[in-house]
Write a protein that holds these residues in place. Structure first.
Motif: not given
Length: 357
Positions: A116-123, A212-214, A245-250
């Motif tokens: 299951e792929f879920i929203a990243g960086f959202d605890p 992210s440091r999280s 945030q492991d995003d290529a564009e960012k």
């Protein structure tokens, strides 16, 4: 009376005709009626030795027809859910895809896995997903985020008997069952050593980009990198860490900003994923063969970057071995063995263009 009806009956009274009851089986096997119910209905939570004792008692009391014993003896497969962050991190996506098409590898361990792929960086999204999927899974694998809500969700599942295994990034001071991943501090030190040796004796500035440091993994890699630079390469100046945030564009935008702010930048360590964004910025600036670039995760895109020379090295681990280790841990827990019995230690590999597998 059918087998289904008889298994579901938990009353302790003597049935018509003197047929054996669940209570009779419990007494013969020296277990509770609840344990008998779990075994006969193939529910998890009973050790194999106990289950076999229950089934033997049921057979001797002729509670189950002989033909039903093989089916009852076969434990139900464990249902394992992998919770991974969605996004453009190719290594994570590859890991999730492998779960889907490697079912034949899980067969000997009697498990069924899904991703299951879920929203990243959202605890909070991760904590909610843990509690939701924990209701329908026998175990959870997740890439952990450091947050009290996530830690609390793991504790709740542990209390329910649903073990959680962390992969790639761990969760400190939690009730997770095990962690599968690199020694991330050592990985960061390796990256710092490589950058220092590649740059050589000249003074230069180096930068870090993290997801992210999280993620404790990213914090630990940063700490390892900084420590080896401080210990061994005093001529190098670390100009800070940026999060992409492991995003290529960012990552592309962060790298462009670094190159503009520090024209003499000598090295970049991408702690997380989406290295293609970093490489694109380096290529556009004409710096792809001048700036030492170290990243993580061997995937088709980082492989291509190694071949064309825009990346100098990739620190990676085997995704197949990581997945098998996770599944084996759940098998160990089910069978009552030591949690890490038969589990290979996670080994890091440093891949250059010249030793590509």
């Amino acid at each position: 009376m059918t087998r289904t009806t008889r298994i579901a009956r938990l009353d302790h009274s003597e049935p018509p005709g003197g047929l054996p009851t669940v209570a009779d089986i419990a007494r013969a096997a020296r277990v509770s009626t609840a344990t008998v119910d779990r075994v006969l209905n193939r529910r998890p939570g009973v050790r194999d030795a106990t289950a076999q004792r229950v089934l033997k008692a049921a057979a001797e009391l002729e509670y189950l027809p002989g033909a039903s014993l093989p089916a009852a003896s076969a434990p139900a497969p464990q249902h394992i859910t992998f919770l991974l962050p969605a996004g453009s991190n190719r290594f994570i996506r590859m890991l999730g895809d492998m779960v889907s098409y490697a079912h034949e590898h899980w067969t000997p361990l009697n498990v069924r896995c899904r991703t299951e792929f879920i929203a990243g960086f959202d605890p909070h999204a991760l904590a909610a997903a843990l509690l939701h999927h924990g209701q329908r899974s026998d175990g959870i694998v997740m890439m952990a985020l450091e947050h009290p809500a996530v830690r609390e969700a793991v504790g709740t599942l542990a209390a329910r008997g649903v073990p959680v295994v962390t992969i790639i990034s761990d969760l400190a001071n939690s009730q997770r069952a095990a962690f599968i991943g690199l020694d991330n501090r050592a990985a960061g030190r390796t990256a710092g050593y490589l950058i220092g040796r590649f740059i050589g004796t000249r003074a230069a500035k180096v930068a870090l980009i993290a997801g992210s440091r999280s993620y404790s993994a990213h914090e630990e890699r940063e700490a390892g990198f900084l420590s080896v630079i401080d210990e061994m390469f005093g001529r190098l100046e670390v100009v800070g860490l940026r999060e992409g945030q492991d995003d290529a564009e960012k990552n592309y935008r962060q790298t462009r900003a670094l190159l503009e702010q520090h024209p003499q930048l000598g090295g970049i360590y991408n702690i997380g994923g989406a290295s293609d964004g970093v490489a694109r910025a380096l290529k556009e600036a004409g710096r792809d063969h001048q700036v030492v670039f170290i990243g993580h995760g061997l995937t088709p895109d980082t492989r291509a970057l190694l071949i064309d020379g825009s990346m100098d090295a990739v620190i990676t681990q085997s995704p197949q071995t990581a997945l098998m280790s996770c599944v084996r841990i759940f098998a160990n827990l089910r069978e009552g063995r030591d949690v890490l019995s038969g589990v290979e230690a996670t080994r890091s590999q440093v891949i250059f263009r010249e030793n590509l597998p």
